[in-house]
Enzyme design. Structure first.
Site, PDB file in Angstrom:
ATOM      1  N   ARG A 176     102.709  67.824  55.732  1.00 58.57           N
ATOM      2  CA  ARG A 176     101.732  68.725  56.353  1.00 58.57           C
ATOM      3  C   ARG A 176     100.421  67.997  56.631  1.00 58.57           C
ATOM      4  O   ARG A 176      99.834  68.140  57.704  1.00 58.57           O
ATOM      5  CB  ARG A 176     101.498  69.938  55.444  1.00 58.57           C
ATOM      6  CG  ARG A 176     100.558  71.002  56.028  1.00 58.57           C
ATOM      7  CD  ARG A 176     100.512  72.220  55.114  1.00 58.57           C
ATOM      8  NE  ARG A 176      99.521  73.205  55.514  1.00 58.57           N
ATOM      9  CZ  ARG A 176      99.731  74.175  56.409  1.00 58.57           C
ATOM     10  NH1 ARG A 176     100.894  74.264  57.027  1.00 58.57           N
ATOM     11  NH2 ARG A 176      98.783  75.049  56.690  1.00 58.57           N
ATOM     12  N   GLU A 212     102.395  79.795  67.454  1.00 63.35           N
ATOM     13  CA  GLU A 212     103.117  79.715  66.172  1.00 63.35           C
ATOM     14  C   GLU A 212     104.507  80.307  66.394  1.00 63.35           C
ATOM     15  O   GLU A 212     104.629  81.459  66.816  1.00 63.35           O
ATOM     16  CB  GLU A 212     102.356  80.537  65.127  1.00 63.35           C
ATOM     17  CG  GLU A 212     102.883  80.437  63.733  1.00 63.35           C
ATOM     18  CD  GLU A 212     102.183  79.357  62.920  1.00 63.35           C
ATOM     19  OE1 GLU A 212     102.897  78.595  62.247  1.00 63.35           O
ATOM     20  OE2 GLU A 212     100.936  79.284  62.951  1.00 63.35           O
TER      21      GLU A 212
END
Length: 312
Positions: free
Chosen positions: A62, A177
């Site tokens: 991440r 998203e």
């Protein structure tokens, strides 16, 4: 007669992938468009695909030191450059230099920031300003083009929750998203959905620049209320998990008394309060470290005036 808002044409657009290095759809698409940008080329537009966190992408993680998507506040962007700064803060300053400066006339007109979620959120557009006629019109256009596939709008406007997103350097920041997709994994269906969302968004901008007038419209959005942590014991460890009835039920109404968590000994913890909410980012893998089990939202309708380009 309905008033029409005249807005400057859009000229400079960036498409960010890899803000989170293990969210692979954006990484894959942006890498492809860097090699062959035909798909995102539009006449009169400068469209720049860009990998925002290359070191995290290389490691398929991440981030390296901290979340790049939370450090685009003026405090971090104005820190004196030094090797002692977290990698992502240094990278944020580089990105701000290339595509900003934030809050300036020189900043890029629009940034699309591409993300994946492990939550069952489908196609999601993230809006930061409820009064932005241009983006409400764009989101309405994308939602219409994506139908019958649902495309939800998440409004992250909140007095005390400040996100400081990577895309916030642009005049018009757009979060995209798409899920569910495990981190570090590519799924063809998710890839196709994100690709179509970008196509429709760029088509909208091209129509706008060419002088098309978009009539007044309205869209349903889900506005953040608060983030909910998992139940915890005296040591601060998780004491319960998302209840099966809530799992994968993003965007669905959740009523007071509905089960939310369940502990190992079978104790069910219901939703408190006295109002129906709409949960999002339910059981998102990346949010365990942030102590967020899901976010509560409220559903409301936003309206936009008619818009057209000032060139026409």
């Amino acid at each position: 007669m309905t008033s029409c808002v005249a807005k400057e044409p859009i000229k400079k657009i960036a498409i960010f992938g890899g803000t989170h290095g293990n969210e692979l759809t954006g990484v894959f698409l942006v890498t492809h468009w860097l090699r062959n940008g035909t798909e995102v080329h539009r006449a009169g537009l400068d469209v720049k695909p860009f990998i925002t966190n290359p070191r995290a992408v290389e490691k398929c993680t991440r981030y390296i030191d901290c979340d790049l998507n939370r450090v685009f506040d003026l405090e971090n962007l104005s820190k004196e450059m030094s090797e002692d700064l977290p990698y992502e803060v240094r990278r944020a300053q580089e990105i701000n230099h290339l595509f900003g400066p934030k809050n300036s006339d020189d900043a890029y007109d629009l940034v699309f920031d591409l993300h994946n979620t492990t939550s069952n959120m489908g196609c999601t557009l993230i809006l930061e300003d409820s009064r932005n006629d241009f983006l409400i019109q764009m989101f309405h256009y994308i939602k219409t083009c994506m139908a019958p596939l649902p495309c939800s709008v998440y409004l992250i406007e909140h007095p005390s929750l400040k996100y400081a997103t990577t895309r916030s350097i642009a005049k018009y920041p757009v979060g995209i998203e798409v899920g569910p997709q495990p981190h570090g994994v590519l799924r063809a269906d998710i890839l196709d959905q994100m690709r179509k969302m970008i196509k429709h968004a760029l088509d909208f901008i091209q129509h706008f620049n060419e002088g098309k007038e978009f009539p007044p419209c309205s869209i349903d959005v889900y506005k953040i209320m608060e983030k909910v942590d998992y139940p915890r014991n005296e040591s601060g460890d998780m004491a319960a998990v998302i209840h099966p009835n809530l799992q994968d039920q993003d965007w669905k109404p959740l009523h007071p008394g509905d089960p939310v968590f369940v502990s190992l000994d079978g104790k069910v913890i219901p939703l408190g309060g006295d109002c129906t909410v709409y949960p999002v980012f339910v059981n998102e893998a990346a949010y365990y470290e942030k102590k967020e089990a899901f976010a509560k939202t409220t559903k409301l309708t936003l309206s936009a005036k008619s818009i057209r380009s000032t060139l026409h």
